[in-house]
Write an enzyme that holds these catalytic residues in place. Structure first.
Site, PDB file in Angstrom:
ATOM      1  CG  LEU A  14      73.711  50.883  40.106  1.00 50.14           C
ATOM      2  CD1 LEU A  14      72.987  51.473  41.305  1.00 50.14           C
ATOM      3  CD2 LEU A  14      74.907  51.745  39.725  1.00 50.14           C
ATOM      4  CG  HIS A  15      75.397  44.336  37.524  1.00 43.79           C
ATOM      5  ND1 HIS A  15      74.619  43.460  38.235  1.00 43.79           N
ATOM      6  CD2 HIS A  15      74.604  44.833  36.548  1.00 43.79           C
ATOM      7  CE1 HIS A  15      73.408  43.408  37.704  1.00 43.79           C
ATOM      8  NE2 HIS A  15      73.373  44.237  36.665  1.00 43.79           N
ATOM      9  CB  ALA A  16      81.193  43.455  39.967  1.00 44.16           C
TER      10      ALA A  16
END
Length: 86
Positions: A14-16
């Site tokens: 769940l990054h950018a």
């Protein structure tokens, strides 16, 4: 409030990009939604920055909670997908 445990599907966790897609969906819904690592403190899922602070990697179990079952189902579906795939 209903909640569901879901496994993060995005290859980068769940990054950018995945966090932004999820946060936009939550904001568009107008429903309060939280997300947190299983056993951890939940954060506001309407904020991409807060989602990224979780450090949830691919395969991590997260708990999604919402005031509305339809919104919960939609966000759970997003979390389970590889949102970095084009």
């Amino acid at each position: 409030m209903p909640s569901t445990i879901v496994v993060v599907g995005s290859a980068v966790g769940l990054h950018a990009r995945p966090a932004t897609i999820i946060a936009e969906a939550v904001s568009d819904s107008g429903i309060d939604v939280t997300i947190g690592l299983e056993g951890g403190e939940p954060v506001d899922a309407g904020s991409a920055l807060m989602i990224m602070t979780l450090g949830a990697e691919k395969g991590a179990s997260v708990v999604v909670t919402a005031d509305d079952q339809g919104t919960l189902d939609a966000i759970v579906t997003l979390v389970a997908q590889d949102l970095d795939a084009e």
